[in-house]
Scaffold this motif. Sequence first.
Motif, PDB file in Angstrom:
ATOM      1  N   GLY A  34       4.998 -73.132 -62.987  1.00 47.39           N
ATOM      2  CA  GLY A  34       4.777 -73.052 -64.141  1.00 47.39           C
ATOM      3  C   GLY A  34       6.041 -73.061 -65.170  1.00 47.39           C
ATOM      4  N   SER A  35       5.803 -72.811 -66.222  1.00 44.05           N
ATOM      5  CA  SER A  35       6.968 -72.602 -67.349  1.00 44.05           C
ATOM      6  C   SER A  35       7.388 -71.174 -67.444  1.00 44.05           C
ATOM      7  CB  SER A  35       6.574 -73.321 -68.570  1.00 44.05           C
ATOM      8  OG  SER A  35       5.483 -72.861 -69.143  1.00 44.05           O
ATOM      9  N   THR A  36       6.845 -70.026 -66.865  1.00 45.61           N
ATOM     10  CA  THR A  36       7.133 -68.768 -67.139  1.00 45.61           C
ATOM     11  C   THR A  36       7.611 -68.062 -65.856  1.00 45.61           C
ATOM     12  OG1 THR A  36       5.364 -68.568 -68.722  1.00 45.61           O
ATOM     13  CG2 THR A  36       6.346 -66.478 -68.017  1.00 45.61           C
ATOM     14  N   ARG A  37       8.798 -67.379 -66.186  1.00 47.18           N
ATOM     15  CA  ARG A  37       9.251 -66.702 -65.054  1.00 47.18           C
ATOM     16  C   ARG A  37       8.308 -65.505 -64.689  1.00 47.18           C
ATOM     17  NH1 ARG A  37      11.719 -61.938 -64.573  1.00 47.18           N
ATOM     18  NH2 ARG A  37      13.312 -61.508 -62.779  1.00 47.18           N
ATOM     19  N   LEU A  38       7.965 -65.289 -63.283  1.00 48.91           N
ATOM     20  CA  LEU A  38       6.985 -64.360 -63.039  1.00 48.91           C
ATOM     21  C   LEU A  38       7.788 -63.127 -62.507  1.00 48.91           C
ATOM     22  CD1 LEU A  38       4.556 -66.555 -61.173  1.00 48.91           C
ATOM     23  CD2 LEU A  38       4.182 -65.675 -63.567  1.00 48.91           C
ATOM     24  N   GLU A  39       7.183 -61.813 -62.457  1.00 48.00           N
ATOM     25  CA  GLU A  39       7.907 -60.715 -62.264  1.00 48.00           C
ATOM     26  C   GLU A  39       7.916 -60.737 -60.763  1.00 48.00           C
ATOM     27  OE1 GLU A  39       9.781 -57.357 -63.073  1.00 48.00           O
ATOM     28  OE2 GLU A  39       8.912 -58.602 -64.435  1.00 48.00           O
ATOM     29  N   MET A  40       8.963 -60.364 -60.362  1.00 47.37           N
ATOM     30  CA  MET A  40       9.072 -60.262 -58.823  1.00 47.37           C
ATOM     31  C   MET A  40       8.124 -59.139 -58.325  1.00 47.37           C
ATOM     32  SD  MET A  40      12.661 -59.229 -56.558  1.00 47.37           S
ATOM     33  CE  MET A  40      13.564 -60.414 -57.249  1.00 47.37           C
ATOM     34  N   GLY A  41       7.473 -59.374 -57.109  1.00 51.25           N
ATOM     35  CA  GLY A  41       6.407 -58.768 -56.583  1.00 51.25           C
ATOM     36  C   GLY A  41       5.092 -58.950 -56.999  1.00 51.25           C
ATOM     37  N   SER A  42       4.942 -59.682 -58.322  1.00 48.84           N
ATOM     38  CA  SER A  42       3.723 -59.782 -59.019  1.00 48.84           C
ATOM     39  C   SER A  42       2.724 -60.403 -58.143  1.00 48.84           C
ATOM     40  CB  SER A  42       3.904 -60.274 -60.249  1.00 48.84           C
ATOM     41  OG  SER A  42       4.305 -61.878 -60.287  1.00 48.84           O
ATOM     42  N   VAL A  43       1.338 -60.185 -58.224  1.00 50.34           N
ATOM     43  CA  VAL A  43       0.323 -61.014 -57.737  1.00 50.34           C
ATOM     44  C   VAL A  43      -0.190 -61.896 -58.876  1.00 50.34           C
ATOM     45  CG1 VAL A  43      -1.808 -60.863 -56.649  1.00 50.34           C
ATOM     46  CG2 VAL A  43      -0.227 -59.356 -55.747  1.00 50.34           C
ATOM     47  N   THR A  44      -0.009 -63.127 -58.649  1.00 49.87           N
ATOM     48  CA  THR A  44      -0.253 -63.942 -59.801  1.00 49.87           C
ATOM     49  C   THR A  44      -1.623 -65.058 -59.513  1.00 49.87           C
ATOM     50  OG1 THR A  44       1.815 -63.782 -60.586  1.00 49.87           O
ATOM     51  CG2 THR A  44       0.591 -65.584 -61.470  1.00 49.87           C
ATOM     52  N   PRO A  45      -2.732 -64.831 -60.126  1.00 53.70           N
ATOM     53  CA  PRO A  45      -3.881 -65.748 -59.853  1.00 53.70           C
ATOM     54  C   PRO A  45      -3.265 -67.247 -60.236  1.00 53.70           C
ATOM     55  CG  PRO A  45      -4.592 -64.303 -61.114  1.00 53.70           C
ATOM     56  CD  PRO A  45      -3.019 -63.962 -61.328  1.00 53.70           C
ATOM     57  N   CYS A  46      -3.533 -68.262 -59.327  1.00 49.86           N
ATOM     58  CA  CYS A  46      -2.739 -69.589 -59.338  1.00 49.86           C
ATOM     59  C   CYS A  46      -3.929 -70.561 -58.916  1.00 49.86           C
ATOM     60  CB  CYS A  46      -1.669 -69.710 -58.334  1.00 49.86           C
ATOM     61  SG  CYS A  46      -0.208 -68.893 -58.977  1.00 49.86           S
ATOM     62  N   ARG A  47      -3.623 -71.792 -59.154  1.00 53.76           N
ATOM     63  CA  ARG A  47      -4.363 -72.978 -58.552  1.00 53.76           C
ATOM     64  C   ARG A  47      -3.562 -73.812 -57.756  1.00 53.76           C
ATOM     65  NH1 ARG A  47      -5.289 -75.677 -63.205  1.00 53.76           N
ATOM     66  NH2 ARG A  47      -7.314 -74.567 -63.348  1.00 53.76           N
ATOM     67  N   VAL A  48      -4.039 -73.791 -56.685  1.00 54.32           N
ATOM     68  CA  VAL A  48      -3.091 -74.537 -55.532  1.00 54.32           C
ATOM     69  C   VAL A  48      -3.464 -76.217 -56.036  1.00 54.32           C
ATOM     70  CG1 VAL A  48      -2.991 -75.389 -53.109  1.00 54.32           C
ATOM     71  CG2 VAL A  48      -3.573 -73.110 -53.810  1.00 54.32           C
ATOM     72  N   LEU A  49      -2.337 -76.842 -56.171  1.00 55.09           N
ATOM     73  CA  LEU A  49      -2.117 -78.202 -56.332  1.00 55.09           C
ATOM     74  C   LEU A  49      -1.838 -79.116 -55.193  1.00 55.09           C
ATOM     75  CD1 LEU A  49       0.228 -77.870 -59.493  1.00 55.09           C
ATOM     76  CD2 LEU A  49      -1.995 -77.819 -59.446  1.00 55.09           C
ATOM     77  N   GLY A  50      -1.228 -78.609 -54.019  1.00 60.93           N
ATOM     78  CA  GLY A  50      -1.001 -79.252 -52.746  1.00 60.93           C
ATOM     79  C   GLY A  50       0.056 -78.447 -51.764  1.00 60.93           C
ATOM     80  N   HIS A  51       0.662 -79.136 -51.171  1.00 61.06           N
ATOM     81  CA  HIS A  51       1.711 -78.582 -50.127  1.00 61.06           C
ATOM     82  C   HIS A  51       2.733 -79.525 -49.863  1.00 61.06           C
ATOM     83  CE1 HIS A  51      -0.172 -80.412 -46.826  1.00 61.06           C
ATOM     84  NE2 HIS A  51       0.767 -80.025 -46.218  1.00 61.06           N
ATOM     85  N   LEU A  52       3.851 -78.949 -49.539  1.00 55.49           N
ATOM     86  CA  LEU A  52       5.026 -79.730 -48.873  1.00 55.49           C
ATOM     87  C   LEU A  52       5.323 -79.383 -47.561  1.00 55.49           C
ATOM     88  CD1 LEU A  52       7.567 -79.711 -51.960  1.00 55.49           C
ATOM     89  CD2 LEU A  52       5.823 -81.506 -51.353  1.00 55.49           C
ATOM     90  N   GLU A  53       5.235 -80.202 -46.674  1.00 57.34           N
ATOM     91  CA  GLU A  53       5.221 -79.755 -45.013  1.00 57.34           C
ATOM     92  C   GLU A  53       6.725 -80.208 -44.632  1.00 57.34           C
ATOM     93  OE1 GLU A  53       3.810 -81.072 -40.870  1.00 57.34           O
ATOM     94  OE2 GLU A  53       2.048 -80.941 -42.252  1.00 57.34           O
ATOM     95  N   LEU A  54       7.312 -78.913 -44.326  1.00 52.81           N
ATOM     96  CA  LEU A  54       8.961 -79.171 -43.939  1.00 52.81           C
ATOM     97  C   LEU A  54       9.142 -78.678 -42.332  1.00 52.81           C
ATOM     98  CD1 LEU A  54      10.611 -76.946 -46.941  1.00 52.81           C
ATOM     99  CD2 LEU A  54       9.847 -79.528 -46.745  1.00 52.81           C
ATOM    100  N   ILE A  55      10.134 -79.172 -41.844  1.00 50.55           N
ATOM    101  CA  ILE A  55      10.402 -78.769 -40.711  1.00 50.55           C
ATOM    102  C   ILE A  55      12.050 -78.259 -40.821  1.00 50.55           C
ATOM    103  CG2 ILE A  55      11.069 -79.304 -38.087  1.00 50.55           C
ATOM    104  CD1 ILE A  55       8.135 -79.893 -39.071  1.00 50.55           C
ATOM    105  N   ASP A  56      12.038 -76.823 -40.374  1.00 51.13           N
ATOM    106  CA  ASP A  56      12.953 -76.189 -40.636  1.00 51.13           C
ATOM    107  C   ASP A  56      13.544 -75.427 -39.343  1.00 51.13           C
ATOM    108  OD1 ASP A  56      15.379 -74.640 -41.465  1.00 51.13           O
ATOM    109  OD2 ASP A  56      14.152 -72.883 -42.730  1.00 51.13           O
TER     110      ASP A  56
END
Length: 109
Positions: A34-56
């Motif tokens: 999103g376009s807004t900085r969220l408060e650290m530690g906040s719990v924010t209702p969101c819509r999942v758009l997808g995922h990125l799978e990484l190997i670390d």
Amino acid sequence: FNYGFIPQTWEDPDLKDSLGNGGDNDPLDVMEIGSTRLEMGSVTPCRVLGHLELIDEGEMDNKIVCISLSDKDANSIHTMEDLERVKPGTVDKLKDWLTRYKTSDGKPE
């Protein structure tokens, strides 16, 4: 974007992908675009758009991509394809950041 995790989730190191990589033994990471900085530690209702799978370092490290339901673009973005239509280049920017963010710790890209 905002970076965080989903409480009470866990990437199981015993669950292997097709290449034999197990989970990283951490909660699922979230990248809120999103376009807004969220408060650290906040719990924010969101819509999942997808995922990125990484190997670390030989471990799966999935990144859930989402948008806050209160974001000004939330009504227009429901999928990763919508994200690229509304905010072109965002997925590439996320991938670039993920490639580089641990290099300050001396880890390779």
